[in-house]
Design an enzyme around this catalytic site. Sequence first.
Site, PDB file in Angstrom:
ATOM      1  N   HIS A 198       1.436  15.748  -7.140  1.00  0.00           N
ATOM      2  CA  HIS A 198       1.334  14.572  -6.524  1.00  0.00           C
ATOM      3  C   HIS A 198       2.759  14.182  -5.953  1.00  0.00           C
ATOM      4  O   HIS A 198       2.910  13.206  -5.057  1.00  0.00           O
ATOM      5  CB  HIS A 198       0.654  13.461  -6.992  1.00  0.00           C
ATOM      6  CG  HIS A 198       1.450  12.495  -7.848  1.00  0.00           C
ATOM      7  ND1 HIS A 198       1.654  13.165  -9.277  1.00  0.00           N
ATOM      8  CD2 HIS A 198       2.094  11.404  -7.893  1.00  0.00           C
ATOM      9  CE1 HIS A 198       2.282  12.322  -9.749  1.00  0.00           C
ATOM     10  NE2 HIS A 198       2.594  10.996  -8.984  1.00  0.00           N
TER      11      HIS A 198
HETATM   12  C1  UD1 Z   1       2.874   6.167  -6.928  1.00  0.00           C
HETATM   13  C2  UD1 Z   1       4.069   5.960  -7.372  1.00  0.00           C
HETATM   14  C3  UD1 Z   1       4.323   7.059  -8.475  1.00  0.00           C
HETATM   15  C4  UD1 Z   1       3.420   7.358  -9.457  1.00  0.00           C
HETATM   16  C5  UD1 Z   1       2.135   7.570  -8.642  1.00  0.00           C
HETATM   17  C6  UD1 Z   1       0.809   7.836  -9.464  1.00  0.00           C
HETATM   18  C7  UD1 Z   1       5.862   4.696  -6.257  1.00  0.00           C
HETATM   19  C8  UD1 Z   1       6.999   4.838  -5.393  1.00  0.00           C
HETATM   20  N1  UD1 Z   1       5.245   5.937  -6.554  1.00  0.00           N
HETATM   21  O1  UD1 Z   1       2.929   7.298  -5.975  1.00  0.00           O
HETATM   22  O2  UD1 Z   1       5.583   6.838  -9.095  1.00  0.00           O
HETATM   23  O3  UD1 Z   1       3.647   8.919 -10.061  1.00  0.00           O
HETATM   24  O4  UD1 Z   1       1.729   6.396  -8.091  1.00  0.00           O
HETATM   25  O5  UD1 Z   1      -0.430   7.991  -9.081  1.00  0.00           O
HETATM   26  O6  UD1 Z   1       5.625   3.468  -6.420  1.00  0.00           O
HETATM   27  N2  UD1 Z   1      -3.729   6.378  -1.790  1.00  0.00           N
HETATM   28  C9  UD1 Z   1      -5.241   6.322  -1.705  1.00  0.00           C
HETATM   29  N3  UD1 Z   1      -5.830   5.443  -2.507  1.00  0.00           N
HETATM   30  C10 UD1 Z   1      -5.252   4.749  -3.377  1.00  0.00           C
HETATM   31  C11 UD1 Z   1      -3.919   4.916  -3.478  1.00  0.00           C
HETATM   32  C12 UD1 Z   1      -3.088   5.526  -2.570  1.00  0.00           C
HETATM   33  O7  UD1 Z   1      -5.862   6.951  -0.630  1.00  0.00           O
HETATM   34  O8  UD1 Z   1      -5.942   3.863  -4.397  1.00  0.00           O
HETATM   35  C13 UD1 Z   1      -3.265   7.118  -0.922  1.00  0.00           C
HETATM   36  C14 UD1 Z   1      -2.615   6.424   0.372  1.00  0.00           C
HETATM   37  O9  UD1 Z   1      -2.609   7.446   1.330  1.00  0.00           O
HETATM   38  C15 UD1 Z   1      -1.254   6.064   0.093  1.00  0.00           C
HETATM   39  C16 UD1 Z   1      -0.880   7.356  -0.731  1.00  0.00           C
HETATM   40  O10 UD1 Z   1      -2.057   7.794  -1.629  1.00  0.00           O
HETATM   41  O11 UD1 Z   1      -0.474   6.183   1.234  1.00  0.00           O
HETATM   42  C17 UD1 Z   1       0.539   7.138  -1.773  1.00  0.00           C
HETATM   43  O12 UD1 Z   1       0.350   6.005  -2.430  1.00  0.00           O
HETATM   44  P1  UD1 Z   1       1.340   5.292  -2.993  1.00  0.00           P
HETATM   45  O13 UD1 Z   1       1.191   4.272  -3.810  1.00  0.00           O
HETATM   46  O14 UD1 Z   1       2.556   5.096  -1.812  1.00  0.00           O
HETATM   47  O15 UD1 Z   1       2.336   6.610  -3.862  1.00  0.00           O
HETATM   48  P2  UD1 Z   1       1.917   7.366  -4.924  1.00  0.00           P
HETATM   49  O16 UD1 Z   1       2.113   8.765  -4.422  1.00  0.00           O
HETATM   50  O17 UD1 Z   1       0.529   7.081  -5.273  1.00  0.00           O
END
Ligand code: UD1
Length: 366
Positions: free
Chosen positions: A208
């Site tokens: 991821h």
């Molecule tokens: C975040 C953390 C990362 C961690 C990961 C664990 C930061 C910078 N990154 O990355 O260190 O390893 O979480 O999972 O904080 N989304 C959903 N549903 C959710 C959450 C996210 O659909 O409940 C999707 C959205 O499109 C979002 C994308 O996932 O834009 C990324 O989510 P985000 O929290 O920005 O970063 P992660 O890649 O999850």
Amino acid sequence: MMTKTIVSVVGARPNFMKVGPIERQFKNCSNINHMIVHTGQHYDDLMSGVFFDELGLPKPARHLGVGSGRHGEMTGKIMIEFEKVCLDIKPDLVIVVGDVNSTIAAALVARKLFIPVAHVEAGLRSFDETMPEEWNRRLTDCLSNLLYVSEPVGMKNLEREGIPIKSALLVGDVMLETLSLFLPGIQKRRRWVDFNLNPKNYILVTIHRPSNVDERDDLELVIEILEALPGKVVFPIHPRTRNRLDEFGLSDRIKRMRNLVLVEPQSYIDFLSLLEGCSIILSDSGSVQAEASFFDVPCLVCRENTERPIYCEQGSCRLVGRDLQIIKLSVQEALDGNFPKSTDYVKNLGKDVAKKITESIQDFLK
Ligand code: UD1
């Protein structure tokens, strides 16, 4: 000691397991009012709600409902909302965990309101400035009054950066404490049965990181790696990865792979059951390196660097990047039973971590 109010901030999936053992310790302290504040960085039930249920965490005292967004937007929104919560609750101390955007946002708010900050998982450095988490780690440590370090190199990293070492304590890896606490349930779960698989007869994959999925070429390389893996492959897919596959028109290619069992993000117990049962894990996650080492499962880390070097030096992990040749050789080595095994030191890194943290915090607040 008068009753003190302590707020632990969580936001993203790996945060929930880190707060669990701390909440357990504080529950037994009559002079501590421990509250959990959820920023809402992760919001899907499979990324958040199920973890609260399985880990037995109390409902968050406040939910900031921030949701996804660009880094600045997300960090900014958390700060705006968390500041209001701090002004209202007036905590005596704020605990932040890990290295996600919620971690740095909450630490900065608290420190500027003169509320002491404790950072759990301090001192970790990948030295990779393209990783958003690396800035979150460095800046959070800089802001923290108490630094709880998970592995020895963390103490050296803090010292090199001039952070007062007397405020740092090597406590071990809280993620492994959670794992030990839930081990009986994990061992009973046998999640692989639900996918018609046999134990030690499938490879588990989690991918991821933006560095692996946010650019089309990188993600295609990852798919080529998956196509080259022997036997069945179980792939719980993170929403970021799922979104990128859709965006780049690569979802069909993935779905066509006959060896691949594509599944939703797994709950805590389900995922660790799959991890214990697999022959090899291929992952770009941070905490999985610790968890795989605990189970002595060969872990091929799809990254060029790691902030948790102990699990490559003394655990069952190896950095393999996206190098197909190295991955093929490592897979063979693991299937032949020749992969390095974890030392006792690593397997015991989860002992009494939360106890050390909560005792130190109580001392600080006296
Ligand atoms: C975040 C953390 C990362 C961690 C990961 C664990 C930061 C910078 N990154 O990355 O260190 O390893 O979480 O999972 O904080 N989304 C959903 N549903 C959710 C959450 C996210 O659909 O409940 C999707 C959205 O499109 C979002 C994308 O996932 O834009 C990324 O989510 P985000 O929290 O920005 O970063 P992660 O890649 O999850």
